[in-house]
Design a protein around this motif. Structure first.
Motif, mmCIF file in Angstrom:
data_model
loop_
_atom_site.group_PDB
_atom_site.id
_atom_site.type_symbol
_atom_site.label_atom_id
_atom_site.label_comp_id
_atom_site.label_asym_id
_atom_site.label_seq_id
_atom_site.Cartn_x
_atom_site.Cartn_y
_atom_site.Cartn_z
ATOM 1 N N LEU A 174 2.036 -6.939 15.986
ATOM 2 C CA LEU A 174 0.988 -6.066 15.475
ATOM 3 C C LEU A 174 1.579 -4.876 14.727
ATOM 4 C CD1 LEU A 174 -2.080 -6.379 15.666
ATOM 5 C CD2 LEU A 174 -2.050 -4.665 17.482
ATOM 6 N N LEU A 175 2.695 -4.355 15.219
ATOM 7 C CA LEU A 175 3.353 -3.230 14.557
ATOM 8 C C LEU A 175 3.813 -3.632 13.161
ATOM 9 C CD1 LEU A 175 4.393 -0.319 14.842
ATOM 10 C CD2 LEU A 175 6.524 -1.260 15.746
ATOM 11 N N HIS A 176 4.421 -4.816 13.058
ATOM 12 C CA HIS A 176 4.853 -5.306 11.748
ATOM 13 C C HIS A 176 3.652 -5.533 10.826
ATOM 14 C CE1 HIS A 176 9.069 -5.612 12.610
ATOM 15 N NE2 HIS A 176 8.898 -6.450 13.613
ATOM 16 N N GLN A 177 2.567 -6.067 11.374
ATOM 17 C CA GLN A 177 1.383 -6.328 10.551
ATOM 18 C C GLN A 177 0.786 -5.029 10.042
ATOM 19 O OE1 GLN A 177 -1.259 -9.577 10.881
ATOM 20 N NE2 GLN A 177 -3.038 -8.319 11.309
ATOM 21 N N LEU A 178 0.669 -4.033 10.899
ATOM 22 C CA LEU A 178 0.103 -2.758 10.480
ATOM 23 C C LEU A 178 0.976 -2.089 9.416
ATOM 24 C CD1 LEU A 178 -1.033 -1.409 13.959
ATOM 25 C CD2 LEU A 178 -2.540 -1.889 12.023
ATOM 26 N N ASN A 179 2.283 -2.166 9.590
ATOM 27 C CA ASN A 179 3.195 -1.581 8.613
ATOM 28 C C ASN A 179 3.054 -2.272 7.262
ATOM 29 O OD1 ASN A 179 5.503 0.174 7.915
ATOM 30 N ND2 ASN A 179 6.626 -1.750 7.745
ATOM 31 N N GLU A 180 2.943 -3.596 7.286
ATOM 32 C CA GLU A 180 2.788 -4.359 6.048
ATOM 33 C C GLU A 180 1.439 -4.074 5.405
ATOM 34 O OE1 GLU A 180 4.569 -6.907 3.253
ATOM 35 O OE2 GLU A 180 5.364 -5.932 5.046
ATOM 36 N N ARG A 181 0.421 -3.902 6.226
ATOM 37 C CA ARG A 181 -0.910 -3.618 5.698
ATOM 38 C C ARG A 181 -0.935 -2.254 4.997
ATOM 39 N NH1 ARG A 181 -4.408 -7.610 6.514
ATOM 40 N NH2 ARG A 181 -4.506 -7.418 8.777
ATOM 41 N N VAL A 182 -0.286 -1.259 5.589
ATOM 42 C CA VAL A 182 -0.213 0.057 4.954
ATOM 43 C C VAL A 182 0.479 -0.049 3.599
ATOM 44 C CG1 VAL A 182 0.825 2.344 5.096
ATOM 45 C CG2 VAL A 182 -0.317 1.389 7.090
ATOM 46 N N ALA A 183 1.601 -0.771 3.554
ATOM 47 C CA ALA A 183 2.325 -0.946 2.294
ATOM 48 C C ALA A 183 1.461 -1.665 1.259
ATOM 49 C CB ALA A 183 3.610 -1.736 2.543
ATOM 50 N N GLN A 184 0.678 -2.649 1.716
ATOM 51 C CA GLN A 184 -0.189 -3.397 0.813
ATOM 52 C C GLN A 184 -1.230 -2.486 0.180
ATOM 53 O OE1 GLN A 184 -3.435 -5.855 2.412
ATOM 54 N NE2 GLN A 184 -2.545 -7.599 1.324
ATOM 55 N N PHE A 185 -1.865 -1.637 0.960
ATOM 56 C CA PHE A 185 -2.926 -0.793 0.428
ATOM 57 C C PHE A 185 -2.372 0.332 -0.444
ATOM 58 C CE2 PHE A 185 -5.574 -2.820 3.691
ATOM 59 C CZ PHE A 185 -6.691 -3.095 2.921
ATOM 60 N N ILE A 186 -1.188 0.839 -0.110
ATOM 61 C CA ILE A 186 -0.560 1.838 -0.980
ATOM 62 C C ILE A 186 -0.238 1.206 -2.330
ATOM 63 C CG2 ILE A 186 1.533 3.203 -1.347
ATOM 64 C CD1 ILE A 186 1.549 3.768 1.657
ATOM 65 N N GLY A 187 0.312 -0.012 -2.286
ATOM 66 C CA GLY A 187 0.618 -0.711 -3.521
ATOM 67 C C GLY A 187 -0.627 -1.012 -4.336
ATOM 68 N N LYS A 188 -1.702 -1.394 -3.664
ATOM 69 C CA LYS A 188 -2.944 -1.720 -4.367
ATOM 70 C C LYS A 188 -3.507 -0.486 -5.066
ATOM 71 C CE LYS A 188 -5.717 -4.725 -2.627
ATOM 72 N NZ LYS A 188 -5.809 -5.713 -3.746
ATOM 73 N N ALA A 189 -3.469 0.659 -4.401
ATOM 74 C CA ALA A 189 -3.967 1.878 -5.027
ATOM 75 C C ALA A 189 -3.167 2.206 -6.282
ATOM 76 C CB ALA A 189 -3.899 3.035 -4.031
ATOM 77 N N GLU A 190 -1.864 2.007 -6.211
ATOM 78 C CA GLU A 190 -1.006 2.252 -7.371
ATOM 79 C C GLU A 190 -1.293 1.261 -8.500
ATOM 80 O OE1 GLU A 190 3.768 2.108 -8.539
ATOM 81 O OE2 GLU A 190 3.107 1.728 -6.482
ATOM 82 N N HIS A 191 -1.395 -0.022 -8.146
ATOM 83 C CA HIS A 191 -1.581 -1.059 -9.163
ATOM 84 C C HIS A 191 -2.920 -0.924 -9.878
ATOM 85 C CE1 HIS A 191 1.255 -3.547 -6.408
ATOM 86 N NE2 HIS A 191 1.908 -2.690 -7.149
ATOM 87 N N ASP A 192 -3.971 -0.578 -9.130
ATOM 88 C CA ASP A 192 -5.288 -0.457 -9.742
ATOM 89 C C ASP A 192 -5.334 0.658 -10.780
ATOM 90 O OD1 ASP A 192 -6.208 -2.549 -8.251
ATOM 91 O OD2 ASP A 192 -7.425 -1.353 -6.885
ATOM 92 N N ARG A 193 -4.501 1.663 -10.603
ATOM 93 C CA ARG A 193 -4.519 2.804 -11.507
ATOM 94 C C ARG A 193 -3.554 2.641 -12.684
ATOM 95 N NH1 ARG A 193 -6.066 4.251 -6.661
ATOM 96 N NH2 ARG A 193 -7.419 6.053 -6.289
ATOM 97 N N LEU A 194 -2.478 1.876 -12.486
ATOM 98 C CA LEU A 194 -1.415 1.876 -13.472
ATOM 99 C C LEU A 194 -1.214 0.554 -14.203
ATOM 100 C CD1 LEU A 194 1.318 3.858 -11.469
ATOM 101 C CD2 LEU A 194 -0.363 4.750 -13.101
#
Length: 224
Positions: free
Chosen positions: A126-146
């Motif tokens: 679960l710790l690995h999944q949550l960490n990966e999920r945070v990275a995914q959403f940070i990346g998505k916010a960046e990609h949607d804007r740039l």
């Protein structure tokens, strides 16, 4: 449907449990088929289960009072979603909606918390999944804007093949251009153009109702 076999195939964490823990998970998990467009979990309702996709494709989305909707991510077979709301014992902040006919598993919230108290391997997962999920959403916010639409489609598809969030998926995913457009938040016509560009770059192959990934690393880096 053999629930034990489905969990072995579509829940990477299941094999980390001992026999007694697996038995309780099987006892406290229900599975049901839902049609495309079904709201599986409603925003604002207190979370009572961990949601898994045994077959099909779902999306996580948010909306406002004016009817504007935004898709946050897609979840293919093998993915489990909603652990954050369970951990915080709060109302969900998003809707979970079936993009196509799907088979959905629900693990009772009290059993989810019991696993946290009794299984170190489950906690690590679960710790690995949550960490990966945070990275995914940070990346998505960046990609949607740039990023341009072609690159947004590339990232959208690469996310669906994330080996940590959706283990066990092959390099072929049954997904329509309309579904990709929903997740990438662009029109179907523009999605078609993006897929052709990615196909020309030999990153994927477009099939009828499916996408075959040829270069996952290249797909994830496209447009950089």
């Amino acid at each position: 449907m053999n629930l034990s076999r489905s969990l072995q195939t579509h829940a990477a964490w299941f094999e980390l449990l001992d026999d007694a823990q697996q038995a309780r998970v099987i006892r406290d998990t229900t599975a049901a088929q839902v049609e495309a467009g079904t709201i599986i979990e409603h925003k604002g309702v207190v979370a009572g289960a961990w949601i898994g996709v045994l077959d099909g494709l779902i999306k996580v989305s948010v909306g406002n009072a004016e009817g504007k909707l935004a898709s946050l991510t897609g979840v293919p077979a093998g993915g489990w979603i909603g652990e954050g709301s369970l951990l915080k014992r709060e109302a969900r902040k998003y809707d979970i909606i079936a993009l196509r006919r799907s088979t959905i598993a629900r693990l009772r919230g009290d059993t989810f918390n019991w696993l946290l108290d009794n299984s170190i391997p489950f906690n690590r997962f679960l710790l690995h999944q949550l960490n990966e999920r945070v990275a995914q959403f940070i990346g998505k916010a960046e990609h949607d804007r740039l990023l341009a639409p072609d690159a947004r489609v590339a990232r959208c598809l690469a996310e669906l093949f994330n080996p940590l969030l959706y283990p066990g998926n092959s390099t072929r995913l049954e997904i329509t251009q309309e579904e990709i457009g929903y997740l990438a938040r662009i029109s179907r016509q523009r999605t078609n153009q993006a897929l052709r560009a990615l196909e020309a770059a030999r990153l994927l192959k477009v099939e009828y109702g499916a996408v075959q990934v040829l270069d996952l690393d290249g797909l994830g880096k496209y447009g950089i």
